[in-house]
Write a protein that holds these residues in place. Structure first.
Motif, short mmCIF file in Angstrom:
data_model
loop_
_atom_site.label_atom_id
_atom_site.label_comp_id
_atom_site.label_asym_id
_atom_site.label_seq_id
_atom_site.Cartn_x
_atom_site.Cartn_y
_atom_site.Cartn_z
N GLY A 1 0.80 -1.22 0.00
CA GLY A 1 0.00 0.00 0.00
C GLY A 1 0.82 1.27 0.00
O GLY A 1 1.83 1.38 -0.70
N VAL A 2 0.41 2.22 0.84
CA VAL A 2 1.04 3.54 0.85
C VAL A 2 2.49 3.46 1.32
O VAL A 2 3.33 4.27 0.91
CB VAL A 2 0.24 4.51 1.74
N TYR A 3 2.81 2.45 2.14
CA TYR A 3 4.19 2.30 2.62
C TYR A 3 5.12 1.92 1.47
O TYR A 3 6.25 2.41 1.38
CB TYR A 3 4.25 1.24 3.73
N PHE A 4 4.63 1.05 0.59
CA PHE A 4 5.42 0.68 -0.58
C PHE A 4 5.64 1.90 -1.48
O PHE A 4 6.75 2.14 -1.98
CB PHE A 4 4.68 -0.42 -1.36
N ILE A 5 4.59 2.69 -1.68
CA ILE A 5 4.70 3.89 -2.51
C ILE A 5 5.74 4.85 -1.95
O ILE A 5 6.59 5.37 -2.67
CB ILE A 5 3.33 4.60 -2.61
N MET A 6 5.70 5.07 -0.65
CA MET A 6 6.61 6.04 -0.02
C MET A 6 8.05 5.54 -0.03
O MET A 6 8.97 6.35 -0.18
CB MET A 6 6.15 6.32 1.41
N ILE A 7 8.26 4.24 0.14
CA ILE A 7 9.64 3.72 0.13
C ILE A 7 10.25 3.84 -1.27
O ILE A 7 11.40 4.25 -1.42
CB ILE A 7 9.67 2.26 0.62
N THR A 8 9.47 3.50 -2.30
CA THR A 8 9.99 3.64 -3.67
C THR A 8 10.27 5.12 -3.98
O THR A 8 11.26 5.43 -4.65
CB THR A 8 9.01 3.07 -4.70
N LEU A 9 9.41 6.00 -3.50
CA LEU A 9 9.63 7.44 -3.69
C LEU A 9 10.90 7.88 -2.98
O LEU A 9 11.70 8.65 -3.53
CB LEU A 9 8.43 8.21 -3.16
N ALA A 10 11.11 7.39 -1.76
CA ALA A 10 12.29 7.78 -0.98
C ALA A 10 13.57 7.34 -1.67
O ALA A 10 14.55 8.11 -1.74
CB ALA A 10 12.20 7.17 0.42
N PHE A 11 13.60 6.13 -2.19
CA PHE A 11 14.80 5.64 -2.88
C PHE A 11 15.07 6.44 -4.15
O PHE A 11 16.23 6.74 -4.47
CB PHE A 11 14.65 4.15 -3.22
N ALA A 12 14.02 6.80 -4.87
CA ALA A 12 14.19 7.60 -6.08
C ALA A 12 14.75 8.97 -5.75
O ALA A 12 15.62 9.49 -6.46
CB ALA A 12 12.85 7.74 -6.81
N GLN A 13 14.27 9.56 -4.66
CA GLN A 13 14.79 10.87 -4.24
C GLN A 13 16.24 10.77 -3.79
O GLN A 13 17.04 11.69 -4.00
CB GLN A 13 13.93 11.45 -3.13
N MET A 14 16.60 9.65 -3.17
CA MET A 14 18.00 9.43 -2.81
C MET A 14 18.88 9.40 -4.06
O MET A 14 19.96 10.02 -4.09
CB MET A 14 18.14 8.12 -2.04
N ALA A 15 18.42 8.70 -5.09
CA ALA A 15 19.17 8.65 -6.35
C ALA A 15 19.29 10.04 -6.96
O ALA A 15 20.34 10.41 -7.51
CB ALA A 15 18.49 7.69 -7.32
#
Length: 315
Positions: free
Chosen positions: A114-128
Motif C-alpha cells: 500500500g502507501v508504505y510501498f509507494i513512499m519507500i519507492t519514492l524515498a529511494f528515487a529521491q536518494m538517487a
C-alpha cells in the motif's frame, strides 16, 4: 467482449502502423519536428510499458520508477565522459545498473504494501536524485553533456534521426513483446494472481516476494534501457530526470492509456506528450488546462482510453 477485444486490436494496429510510417510522413512533409517529438514519445512509452508491468499487471504502485531512467542515462553519460563510447558496453552497463538498483529497492520495499510501498519507492528515487545532484565531476545539478552518442561499430548511426527513431521503436516493440510473453506465461499469471488475491496465492505455496522481486527487476531493466535511449536522444542527462514528478508523469501515461493493457501505456504516452506540446505552445499556463482534461478522462474513462473505447464499442 469480442467487440472490446477487436477495438483494442484495431487501436494497436493503428498505433503500430502510425509509428512505423511516421518517418515517411516527416520526410514527405519536411516536418522534422514531428519526428523529434515522436522519438521522445517512443522513449517515454517504453518507460511507461515497463511501469505497466509492475503497476498494471502486478499491482505495485511504484512512485520512484523514473530513477531507472536517470540511472540508465547516467551510465551512458559517465562512460562517455570517461572515454568509453561503445554502445555494446554502455547499454549493457545501463541495464545492469538499473537491474541492481531495482533489486536493492525491491528487496526492501516489497516487504511492505500500500502507501508504505509507494513512499519507500519514492524515498529511494529521491536518494538517487540527490546522489546524482552531488556528482560534481559529472555536472552535479547542472547535468552532464554527452558530446558523442553511443557507437555500435558502424551497424547503426545514432546521429541519423530516422535510424535512431527506428532503433527506439524497435526497443519499444521488443519491450511490448517481452511484457506480452511475461504476462501470458506461468510466471506472469502468478504475478497477476498476486495482484488479485495475494493471500490465496501464498496459501497455494507460491513464494510471493520472489515473484514480485523478479517482476520488479525486469521492469527496472526495461526502464534503464529507456534511460540509455533518452541520454542519446537529448545528448544530455540531468538529475531532473529522476525527480518524483517524472515518476508521476509515467504513472499518468499508464493510467491514461489503460493499466493492464499492452498498448495502453503507448497510447497514454502519445496523448499525454502531444497534449503537453500543443498546450505549451498555446499558453504558458498549459498545466491548468491539461490537469482538468486528464482528470475528466480518468473519472469518466474507467480503464483509461482503452477501456473507454471498449465500452463505446460495446454500446
Amino acid at each position: 467482449m469480442t467487440a472490446s477485444f477487436n477495438s483494442r486490436n484495431a487501436i494497436a494496429v493503428l498505433i503500430i502502423a502510425g509509428l512505423l510510417l511516421l518517418p515517411v510522413y516527416s520526410q514527405l512533409s519536411g516536418n522534422v519536428f514531428v519526428l523529434t517529438l515522436f522519438t521522445r514519445i517512443v522513449i517515454f512509452a517504453l518507460a511507461a510499458v515497463s511501469l505497466n508491468l509492475i503497476m498494471g499487471y502486478g499491482g505495485m504502485m511504484s512512485f520512484g520508477h523514473a530513477a531507472y531512467l536517470g540511472i540508465g542515462g547516467y551510465a551512458v553519460g559517465i562512460l562517455a565522459a570517461e572515454g568509453i563510447g561503445s554502445g555494446f558496453v554502455q547499454w549493457p552497463v545501463a541495464i545492469a545498473c538499473s537491474a541492481l538498483f531495482a533489486l536493492v529497492i525491491g528487496a526492501l520495499s516489497l516487504r511492505t504494501r500500500g502507501v508504505y510501498f509507494i513512499m519507500i519507492t519514492l524515498a529511494f528515487a529521491q536518494m538517487a536524485y540527490y546522489v546524482a545532484s552531488g556528482l560534481a565531476r559529472y555536472g552535479g545539478d547542472d547535468g552532464l553533456t554527452i558530446y558523442k552518442r553511443s557507437n555500435f561499430g558502424g551497424l547503426i548511426n545514432l546521429s541519423s534521426r530516422v535510424q535512431f527513431y527506428y532503433l527506439c521503436l524497435g526497443c519499444l516493440f521488443g519491450g511490448i513483446y517481452l511484457v506480452s510473453r511475461i504476462v501470458n506465461s506461468r510466471f506472469g499469471l502468478v504475478v497477476q494472481g498476486l495482484r488479485s488475491n495475494e493471500q490465496r496465492m501464498q496459501a497455494i505455496g507460491f513464494p510471493v516476494n520472489r515473484y514480485r522481486l523478479v517482476c520488479f527487476v525486469i521492469a527496472g531493466m526495461l526502464c534503464g534501457l529507456a534511460g540509455a535511449l533518452l541520454a542519446n536522444n537529448t545528448d544530455f542527462i540531468s538529475p531532473a530526470v529522476m525527480y518524483w514528478t517524472r515518476s508521476g508523469d509515467l504513472m499518468v501515461m499508464v493510467i491514461l492509456g489503460g493499466m493492464g493493457s499492452l498498448f495502453g501505456p503507448v497510447l497514454g504516452a502519445i496523448v499525454y506528450l502531444v497534449l503537453e506540446e500543443f498546450l505549451s505552445q498555446v499558453t504558458e499556463y498549459w498545466a491548468l488546462i491539461m490537469g482538468p482534461l486528464l482528470l475528466l478522462i480518468v473519472l469518466f474513462g474507467r480503464g483509461g482510453i482503452m477501456g473507454l473505447v471498449g465500452r463505446l464499442t460495446r454500446g
